[in-house]
Scaffold this motif. Sequence first.
Motif, PDB file in Angstrom:
ATOM      1  N   PHE A 135       0.792  -0.811   0.398  1.00 15.84           N
ATOM      2  CA  PHE A 135       0.184   0.287   0.191  1.00 15.84           C
ATOM      3  C   PHE A 135       0.813   1.221  -0.315  1.00 15.84           C
ATOM      4  CE2 PHE A 135      -1.779   3.636   2.183  1.00 15.84           C
ATOM      5  CZ  PHE A 135      -2.998   3.748   1.443  1.00 15.84           C
ATOM      6  N   ASN A 136       0.553   1.750  -0.626  1.00 15.10           N
ATOM      7  CA  ASN A 136       1.169   3.646  -1.057  1.00 15.10           C
ATOM      8  C   ASN A 136      -0.014   4.527  -1.248  1.00 15.10           C
ATOM      9  OD1 ASN A 136       3.029   5.680  -2.023  1.00 15.10           O
ATOM     10  ND2 ASN A 136       4.832   3.993  -1.980  1.00 15.10           N
ATOM     11  N   ASN A 143      -4.285  -0.920  -2.470  1.00 13.05           N
ATOM     12  CA  ASN A 143      -4.072  -2.316  -1.750  1.00 13.05           C
ATOM     13  C   ASN A 143      -3.584  -2.644  -0.134  1.00 13.05           C
ATOM     14  OD1 ASN A 143      -4.632  -4.967  -1.305  1.00 13.05           O
ATOM     15  ND2 ASN A 143      -3.514  -5.862  -3.388  1.00 13.05           N
ATOM     16  N   THR A 144      -5.016  -2.813   0.215  1.00 16.72           N
ATOM     17  CA  THR A 144      -4.686  -2.448   1.684  1.00 16.72           C
ATOM     18  C   THR A 144      -4.485  -3.954   2.760  1.00 16.72           C
ATOM     19  OG1 THR A 144      -6.857  -3.239   3.086  1.00 16.72           O
ATOM     20  CG2 THR A 144      -5.953  -0.820   2.389  1.00 16.72           C
ATOM     21  N   SER A 145      -3.735  -4.677   1.348  1.00 14.65           N
ATOM     22  CA  SER A 145      -3.727  -6.247   1.823  1.00 14.65           C
ATOM     23  C   SER A 145      -2.320  -6.627   2.728  1.00 14.65           C
ATOM     24  CB  SER A 145      -3.872  -7.486   0.843  1.00 14.65           C
ATOM     25  OG  SER A 145      -5.204  -7.153   0.397  1.00 14.65           O
ATOM     26  N   VAL A 146      -1.631  -5.623   2.138  1.00 13.59           N
ATOM     27  CA  VAL A 146      -0.076  -5.874   2.322  1.00 13.59           C
ATOM     28  C   VAL A 146       0.178  -4.596   2.457  1.00 13.59           C
ATOM     29  CG1 VAL A 146       0.170  -8.435   1.926  1.00 13.59           C
ATOM     30  CG2 VAL A 146       0.946  -6.500   0.379  1.00 13.59           C
ATOM     31  N   THR A 150       8.172  -6.995   2.157  1.00 10.71           N
ATOM     32  CA  THR A 150       8.533  -8.229   2.897  1.00 10.71           C
ATOM     33  C   THR A 150       7.515  -8.549   4.095  1.00 10.71           C
ATOM     34  OG1 THR A 150      11.278  -7.954   2.996  1.00 10.71           O
ATOM     35  CG2 THR A 150      10.475  -9.556   4.747  1.00 10.71           C
ATOM     36  N   ASN A 151       6.775 -10.125   3.561  1.00 10.93           N
ATOM     37  CA  ASN A 151       6.175 -10.535   4.604  1.00 10.93           C
ATOM     38  C   ASN A 151       6.887 -12.464   4.918  1.00 10.93           C
ATOM     39  OD1 ASN A 151       3.405  -8.260   4.087  1.00 10.93           O
ATOM     40  ND2 ASN A 151       4.784  -8.423   1.968  1.00 10.93           N
ATOM     41  N   MET A 152       5.734 -12.206   5.599  1.00  6.96           N
ATOM     42  CA  MET A 152       5.616 -14.115   5.984  1.00  6.96           C
ATOM     43  C   MET A 152       4.949 -14.522   4.638  1.00  6.96           C
ATOM     44  SD  MET A 152       4.709 -14.380  10.058  1.00  6.96           S
ATOM     45  CE  MET A 152       3.297 -13.686  10.057  1.00  6.96           C
ATOM     46  N   LYS A 185       3.858  -3.350  10.030  1.00  5.83           N
ATOM     47  CA  LYS A 185       3.478  -1.729   9.050  1.00  5.83           C
ATOM     48  C   LYS A 185       2.207  -2.485   8.597  1.00  5.83           C
ATOM     49  CE  LYS A 185       5.003   1.189   6.774  1.00  5.83           C
ATOM     50  NZ  LYS A 185       5.320   2.433   7.692  1.00  5.83           N
ATOM     51  N   ILE A 186       1.059  -1.300   8.523  1.00  7.22           N
ATOM     52  CA  ILE A 186      -0.381  -0.950   8.308  1.00  7.22           C
ATOM     53  C   ILE A 186       0.162  -0.405   7.154  1.00  7.22           C
ATOM     54  CG2 ILE A 186      -2.510   0.634   9.452  1.00  7.22           C
ATOM     55  CD1 ILE A 186      -1.970  -2.092  10.847  1.00  7.22           C
ATOM     56  N   PRO A 187      -1.395  -0.291   6.279  1.00  5.61           N
ATOM     57  CA  PRO A 187      -2.812  -1.819   6.379  1.00  5.61           C
ATOM     58  C   PRO A 187      -1.891  -3.069   6.105  1.00  5.61           C
ATOM     59  CG  PRO A 187      -2.574  -1.033   4.317  1.00  5.61           C
ATOM     60  CD  PRO A 187      -1.505  -0.289   5.201  1.00  5.61           C
ATOM     61  N   ASN A 188      -2.515  -4.228   6.950  1.00  8.37           N
ATOM     62  CA  ASN A 188      -2.333  -5.450   6.768  1.00  8.37           C
ATOM     63  C   ASN A 188      -3.151  -6.574   6.833  1.00  8.37           C
ATOM     64  OD1 ASN A 188       0.009  -7.786   7.093  1.00  8.37           O
ATOM     65  ND2 ASN A 188      -0.667  -7.957   9.219  1.00  8.37           N
TER      66      ASN A 188
END
Length: 389
Positions: A135-136, A143-146, A150-152, A185-188
């Motif tokens: 998200f930017n 897109n608020t998904s990530v 870097t993610n799990m 880091k939000i949104p997540n």
Amino acid sequence: MNFRSLYLLVFVSLSSIYYSQKIDSLKHNSFVLTGGAEYGKVLATNIHLKILENKNYVGYSFQFLKQATGKKECERLYNFPQYGIGFFAFDFLENKQMGSPLAVYGIYNAKIKQWGKLKWYHTIGFGVSFNSNPFNNDTQYYNTSVGSKTNMFISLGTGLYYELGRYFDIGFTLKFNHLSNGSLKIPNKGLNTVAPQLSIVYYPERINPKLSDTIPIIHKKYNTVEFSVFGGKKDSFYRGDKRDDLKLYEGYDYSIYGAEAFYMRQYSPKSAYGLGVGVTMDEQYNHTMYVSDSTLYQKKRFSNNQPLVSIIPTYRLMMNRLYINIGAGYYVFKKGRKYDSPAFFQRIGLQYQITDRFFAAFGINAYDMHIANYLEWKLGYTFHKKERK
């Protein structure tokens, strides 16, 4: 980046290495190579994903595994599993703005049942992914998904495999994949996908472990008392009045730390259950955010920081020195307010016994059964370990 070409190059190169060796040199080779491709959908779990016209994606995987032979007691106990390292590449097709995540993960495959040459497996993968497009607000990517690159990465699957001769299996598996950063880091809100996967499995030497005809080992069972300390961080955004004066996800980073004590009772070679109590200091709980003159501020909520006291029933799956802990807890004295996470929470984590007494653990604290609150890192010590008679 052309993931199809990368996947084919790796798989063909490694396969050719094995084919070039003589059968004698492959004797007792318990390694397994797996390559797979899947075509499925991104689940529309938030409003920004629901408006996508095409939610299809393609995924490519490659795994380097070791087939358990039964030399260790835990391998026989868990029906001769496969375990190793995997690589996974996402291609979101018409939604390139979501990035091209590439995951590296540990993989565990366990056989549930076999009927001749037909086998039923379930699989679990856990690791980290890179190269998501988060998200930017400045670039109008909403897109608020990530909220991070870097993610799990978590992958679950179950499916059927059929033996095609001496060296190959063909598999058809139903897969679920999840990307999340644990609210660092939000949104997540998380990115979830589901798809059927077609895979080819290559055995340089097929090993068919057989049950030992020796006298079975009598497994010892223990009752333990464990103490641990933990810490973590989370990103929290402002949700109150005058939010339109701010950027959509403006907020603060908060630390979480605490201590826990557990009594665990082992009732089988694989499983234990128990009850824990915890004390948590949550900076978010002890602060309040407010807006003044289009600027976000924070202030102490209480004159003195208030700890959160929790009760946590827990189930433990035991695989040699590696444990999977699954629990649900309740903050018994939590003072609720609007937009707070609920007092009831869930958690899942991996625990590794470094020695017979010391252990380290990593896990996710969540609420509403699917929203990550924070990631927790833990160090602990087993004070009391008594063999059950």
